[in-house]
Structures are given as C-alpha cells and as structure tokens.
Write an enzyme that holds these catalytic residues in place. Structure first.
Site, PDB file in Angstrom:
ATOM      1  N   LYS A  58       5.058  -6.811   0.277  1.00 61.20           N
ATOM      2  CA  LYS A  58       4.187  -7.973   0.040  1.00 61.20           C
ATOM      3  C   LYS A  58       4.475  -8.639  -1.317  1.00 61.20           C
ATOM      4  O   LYS A  58       5.155  -8.062  -2.179  1.00 61.20           O
ATOM      5  CB  LYS A  58       2.730  -7.525   0.138  1.00 61.20           C
ATOM      6  N   TYR A  98      -1.408 -12.549  10.917  1.00 59.17           N
ATOM      7  CA  TYR A  98      -2.683 -11.865  10.721  1.00 59.17           C
ATOM      8  C   TYR A  98      -3.794 -12.447  11.607  1.00 59.17           C
ATOM      9  O   TYR A  98      -4.973 -12.287  11.291  1.00 59.17           O
ATOM     10  CB  TYR A  98      -3.096 -11.911   9.251  1.00 59.17           C
ATOM     11  N   ASN A 161      -1.826  -4.798  -1.715  1.00 57.42           N
ATOM     12  CA  ASN A 161      -1.539  -3.369  -1.558  1.00 57.42           C
ATOM     13  C   ASN A 161      -0.078  -3.100  -1.187  1.00 57.42           C
ATOM     14  O   ASN A 161       0.249  -2.123  -0.531  1.00 57.42           O
ATOM     15  CB  ASN A 161      -2.521  -2.725  -0.567  1.00 57.42           C
ATOM     16  N   HIS A 164       2.950  -3.727   4.255  1.00 58.46           N
ATOM     17  CA  HIS A 164       2.345  -3.756   5.587  1.00 58.46           C
ATOM     18  C   HIS A 164       3.136  -2.819   6.476  1.00 58.46           C
ATOM     19  O   HIS A 164       4.353  -2.667   6.306  1.00 58.46           O
ATOM     20  CB  HIS A 164       2.413  -5.172   6.192  1.00 58.46           C
ATOM     21  N   GLU A 175       5.209  -7.815  16.311  1.00 61.25           N
ATOM     22  CA  GLU A 175       5.529  -8.208  14.930  1.00 61.25           C
ATOM     23  C   GLU A 175       7.041  -8.334  14.719  1.00 61.25           C
ATOM     24  O   GLU A 175       7.506  -9.279  14.068  1.00 61.25           O
ATOM     25  CB  GLU A 175       4.916  -7.190  13.954  1.00 61.25           C
TER      26      GLU A 175
HETATM   27  P1  ADP Z   1      -3.508  -2.245   6.945  1.00 58.18           P
HETATM   28  O1  ADP Z   1      -2.586  -3.182   6.183  1.00 58.18           O
HETATM   29  O2  ADP Z   1      -3.628  -0.925   6.258  1.00 58.18           O
HETATM   30  O3  ADP Z   1      -3.144  -2.137   8.406  1.00 58.18           O
HETATM   31  P2  ADP Z   1      -5.709  -3.964   7.770  1.00 58.18           P
HETATM   32  O4  ADP Z   1      -4.901  -4.281   8.978  1.00 58.18           O
HETATM   33  O5  ADP Z   1      -7.128  -3.529   7.972  1.00 58.18           O
HETATM   34  O6  ADP Z   1      -4.981  -2.864   6.860  1.00 58.18           O
HETATM   35  O7  ADP Z   1      -5.749  -5.249   6.834  1.00 58.18           O
HETATM   36  C1  ADP Z   1      -4.629  -6.054   6.666  1.00 58.18           C
HETATM   37  C2  ADP Z   1      -4.487  -6.407   5.201  1.00 58.18           C
HETATM   38  O8  ADP Z   1      -5.582  -7.234   4.812  1.00 58.18           O
HETATM   39  C3  ADP Z   1      -4.550  -5.233   4.250  1.00 58.18           C
HETATM   40  O9  ADP Z   1      -3.312  -4.560   4.101  1.00 58.18           O
HETATM   41  C4  ADP Z   1      -4.978  -5.900   2.957  1.00 58.18           C
HETATM   42  O10 ADP Z   1      -3.890  -6.584   2.341  1.00 58.18           O
HETATM   43  C5  ADP Z   1      -5.972  -6.933   3.473  1.00 58.18           C
HETATM   44  N1  ADP Z   1      -7.350  -6.443   3.499  1.00 58.18           N
HETATM   45  C6  ADP Z   1      -7.879  -5.545   4.362  1.00 58.18           C
HETATM   46  N2  ADP Z   1      -9.186  -5.340   4.113  1.00 58.18           N
HETATM   47  C7  ADP Z   1      -9.495  -6.136   3.057  1.00 58.18           C
HETATM   48  C8  ADP Z   1     -10.691  -6.395   2.308  1.00 58.18           C
HETATM   49  N3  ADP Z   1     -11.834  -5.790   2.625  1.00 58.18           N
HETATM   50  N4  ADP Z   1     -10.629  -7.286   1.294  1.00 58.18           N
HETATM   51  C9  ADP Z   1      -9.469  -7.918   0.998  1.00 58.18           C
HETATM   52  N5  ADP Z   1      -8.327  -7.725   1.661  1.00 58.18           N
HETATM   53  C10 ADP Z   1      -8.314  -6.852   2.673  1.00 58.18           C
HETATM   54 MG    MG Z   2      -3.192  -3.548   9.940  1.00 61.25          MG
END
Ligand code: ADP
Ligand code: MG
Length: 187
Positions: A58, A98, A161, A164, A175
């Site tokens: 990212k 997304y 974070n 992905h 994807e």
């Molecule tokens: P992952 O990436 O672990 O699969 P999710 O699919 O739940 O997690 O969420 C997609 C992305 O959206 C996350 O990696 C993060 O960048 C962002 N995200 C998820 N939850 C939150 C939140 N509560 N606040 C801000 N950003 C979030």
């Molecule tokens: Mg996810």
C-alpha cells in the site's frame, strides 16, 4: 470413489480369495498388497494445494521505500512473486477493488489513501498461499498483529497498514483478474 463402491470391491476381492476352489493356489500377495495400498492411499491426508493469492503493497509502504523489506518477508514465508507491477491507482480502481466495503464509514478515506501514492500489485504463489499470506501480513489492526508479521513491524495505523491480501479463493481470483492478464503471470 464412493464408500459403497470401495466396500463392494473389497467384498469381491475377498470372495475371489476365499470362495474359489483353487483359492490357495491363486492367492496372489502382490495383488493383495496393491489392494491395501490403494486403501491407504485414499486415507492419506491430502497434500496442500498450490494456490495463488493477490497482494498489494500500500501507499504508506511505497512512500517509506520499504517494498523490498515487505517482499523479503513474503518470500521468507515461502511465497513466490509470480506477477508484479507498481502503479498509481485512479479513484475508480480503488472504488472497484474495495466495492465490498462501499457501505462502511471508512470507505471514502480508504479510497483516498489507496490513491495517495503508488501501490505494488502482486500475485503470490505457494502452498496454501491465501492463508499463508494472511498469516504473514498479520491482523488488520497493527495493534492486534502478532510479533514478526508485516503489519506489526511496518504498519502505521489501522488504515495505513502496509499490505492487502485476498481473504478467500474466490476473492483471490476476482482480484487477480482485475489487475493482471494471464500472460502477465509467470509461475
Ligand atoms: P484486511 O485488509 O485485513 O482484509 P478489511 O478487508 O476488513 O481488512 O479492510 C480493508 C482495509 O480497509 C484494511 O486493510 C484497512 O486499510 C482499511 N480499514 C479496515 N477497517 C478500518 C477502520 N475501521 N478504519 C479505517 N480503515 C479501515
Ligand atoms: Mg479484506
């Protein structure tokens, strides 16, 4: 092969061995061995499947020039990069990617973040690659991520974070298809 069919075959084998007049003479240990082998073979635990998964490094990570460190973690875990490109996503790319989170309160911020700098898109291959990648990434929230995971070591925040990773075989296929042609994936 169904259980009934296996049972039927076993029954036939035993009938051949036990009921024929010349059962003793015709008893063939090699044949018997191959029968037991095939039964054992069916009960063996299945070898793990070679899978492909989709990965993104990212914008928070490309900005800090740590893509190599992240890829090293993925490779050390046993994943192989079989496709890779560094691109700058348009708003529409991030929104499509997304879309599953479109109703979530963080959606607009997430799209803004994912288009705030370059991303590195990758297809990773390996045994059990989808779960292995998720394990190597760590929990979504870096505060909850296990020691040694990418997110624990590198993530800046819950949103930024660093990586992905696809969460299922179905989503991995969707994807990968959004970002790569088959010809761009060289396993
Ligand atoms: P992952 O990436 O672990 O699969 P999710 O699919 O739940 O997690 O969420 C997609 C992305 O959206 C996350 O990696 C993060 O960048 C962002 N995200 C998820 N939850 C939150 C939140 N509560 N606040 C801000 N950003 C979030
Ligand atoms: Mg996810």
């Amino acid at each position: 092969m169904t259980f009934k069919r296996v049972r039927h075959q076993l029954y036939r084998q035993w009938r051949t061995l036990l009921l024929e007049d010349n059962a003793i003479r015709r008893y063939n240990p090699a044949k018997f061995k191959s029968l037991t082998f095939s039964i054992n073979f069916k009960e063996r635990p299945k070898p793990m499947a070679i899978q492909r998964t989709f990965s993104i490094i990212k914008p928070d990570a490309t900005r800090r020039n740590i893509t190599g460190k992240i890829i090293a973690k993925l490779e050390d875990a046993g994943l192989r990069v079989v496709a890779s490109k560094r691109v700058k996503w348009e708003k529409a790319d991030a929104e499509k990617f997304y879309a599953v989170h479109a109703e979530r309160p963080f959606f607009n911020d997430l799209v803004a973040f994912m288009t705030s700098g370059p991303v590195v898109l990758q297809v990773l291959e390996g045994e059990n690659a989808i779960a292995l990648n998720r394990e190597t990434m760590g929990a979504t929230n870096p505060e909850e991520a296990a020691e040694g995971t990418i997110r624990k070591e590198f993530a800046e925040s819950l949103e930024a974070n660093s990586v992905h990773g696809s969460d299922s075989e179905e989503n991995a296929a969707i994807e990968i298809a959004q970002c790569f042609t088959e010809a761009e994936i060289v396993g």
